[in-house]
Design a protein around this motif. Sequence first.
Motif, short mmCIF file in Angstrom:
data_model
loop_
_atom_site.label_atom_id
_atom_site.label_comp_id
_atom_site.label_asym_id
_atom_site.label_seq_id
_atom_site.Cartn_x
_atom_site.Cartn_y
_atom_site.Cartn_z
N ARG A 103 39.46 53.92 39.18
CA ARG A 103 39.59 52.50 39.54
C ARG A 103 39.11 51.65 38.38
NH1 ARG A 103 37.70 49.70 45.24
NH2 ARG A 103 38.43 47.60 44.72
N ALA A 104 39.97 50.84 37.84
CA ALA A 104 39.68 50.00 36.68
C ALA A 104 40.22 48.61 36.97
CB ALA A 104 40.35 50.59 35.45
N PRO A 105 39.67 47.58 36.32
CA PRO A 105 40.13 46.22 36.60
C PRO A 105 41.65 46.08 36.36
CG PRO A 105 38.14 46.16 35.26
CD PRO A 105 38.58 47.60 35.33
N LEU A 106 42.28 45.40 37.30
CA LEU A 106 43.71 45.09 37.18
C LEU A 106 43.84 43.58 37.22
CD1 LEU A 106 46.67 46.27 37.26
CD2 LEU A 106 46.53 46.01 39.75
N PRO A 107 44.35 42.97 36.15
CA PRO A 107 44.46 41.51 36.17
C PRO A 107 45.50 41.07 37.20
CG PRO A 107 45.63 42.41 34.27
CD PRO A 107 44.91 43.56 34.94
N LEU A 108 45.42 39.82 37.61
CA LEU A 108 46.39 39.30 38.57
C LEU A 108 47.80 39.40 37.99
CD1 LEU A 108 47.02 37.82 41.24
CD2 LEU A 108 46.76 35.67 39.96
N LEU A 109 48.68 40.02 38.77
CA LEU A 109 50.07 40.18 38.34
C LEU A 109 50.98 39.92 39.53
CD1 LEU A 109 49.63 43.51 36.33
CD2 LEU A 109 50.38 41.32 35.34
N LEU A 160 54.93 48.02 32.61
CA LEU A 160 53.55 48.50 32.53
C LEU A 160 53.50 49.98 32.84
CD1 LEU A 160 53.11 45.52 34.32
CD2 LEU A 160 50.83 46.23 33.81
N GLU A 161 52.57 50.67 32.19
CA GLU A 161 52.24 52.05 32.54
C GLU A 161 50.83 52.00 33.11
OE1 GLU A 161 53.99 54.98 30.97
OE2 GLU A 161 55.51 53.79 29.92
N LEU A 162 50.65 52.49 34.31
CA LEU A 162 49.35 52.41 34.97
C LEU A 162 48.96 53.78 35.50
CD1 LEU A 162 50.00 49.09 36.90
CD2 LEU A 162 48.40 49.38 35.00
N GLU A 163 47.64 54.01 35.53
CA GLU A 163 47.09 55.28 36.03
C GLU A 163 46.06 54.98 37.10
OE1 GLU A 163 47.01 57.81 31.87
OE2 GLU A 163 45.13 57.01 32.64
N GLY A 164 45.64 56.04 37.79
CA GLY A 164 44.50 55.93 38.70
C GLY A 164 44.75 54.95 39.83
N TRP A 165 43.72 54.15 40.16
CA TRP A 165 43.81 53.27 41.33
C TRP A 165 44.90 52.21 41.16
CZ3 TRP A 165 41.85 55.13 45.51
CH2 TRP A 165 41.78 54.32 46.66
N PRO A 166 45.03 51.60 40.00
CA PRO A 166 46.15 50.65 39.84
C PRO A 166 47.51 51.30 40.11
CG PRO A 166 44.54 50.29 38.11
CD PRO A 166 44.12 51.55 38.84
N ALA A 167 47.68 52.56 39.75
CA ALA A 167 48.95 53.26 40.02
C ALA A 167 49.14 53.41 41.53
CB ALA A 167 48.96 54.62 39.34
#
Length: 215
Positions: A103-109, A160-167
Amino acid sequence: MSSLDAFDLDAWLAALVATGQPPPIVQAGAAVLRRRARDVPAERLGTPGLQQLVEIMVDVMRAAPGVGLAAPQIGVPLRIFVAEDAAERLARVAPESLAARGRAPLPLLAFVNPTVTLARGEPAVFFEGCLSVRGYGALVPRATAVRVTAVDPSGAPLALELEGWPARIMQHEMDHLDGTLYVDRMLSRSLAGDAALGELSGLPVSDVIKTLVDP
Ligand code: ZN
């Protein structure tokens, strides 16, 4: 033609403004959560109406609070979702829990007409909940990485390529646009009420599986 097929965004916005209230979050059992949402027409991109809708979605997501919200969750059958996992929120979560979940910060999108491509490989299994299924959570297997393409509300392309919690957030929200809820993908024997979730989500997932899923 059903009322969902005939959806008129301008009329919906006008009716909402007239109430002076934010829209309620639609709960499981509503047809709008079970239909494939429609593509946002190109001529809508960059319009004040679409921008207003996205602002409403962001307000509802933050007030809930949640880390994602899809348009069908406020009764709007269009292919749009918003997501945000703010650093201030992560600061209140145990570091071990953040690390385990990626889990890492995800900016508002804000994503309009998105596609989500899942990475191959072993899924990650963690507790997940939904603002449209209040009071419960369950273990849900999800791909550990995704590629998301979309346009933003102004029509600019996003990739975007995202991993973990953002994914995981991307997969959950994309499912909403296709009429799917996490309960359709969960390990159903792991379903837990909020009162139990606090403790269960602090345990290793293998322990939860041994206790509830495969005792
Ligand atoms: Zn949800």
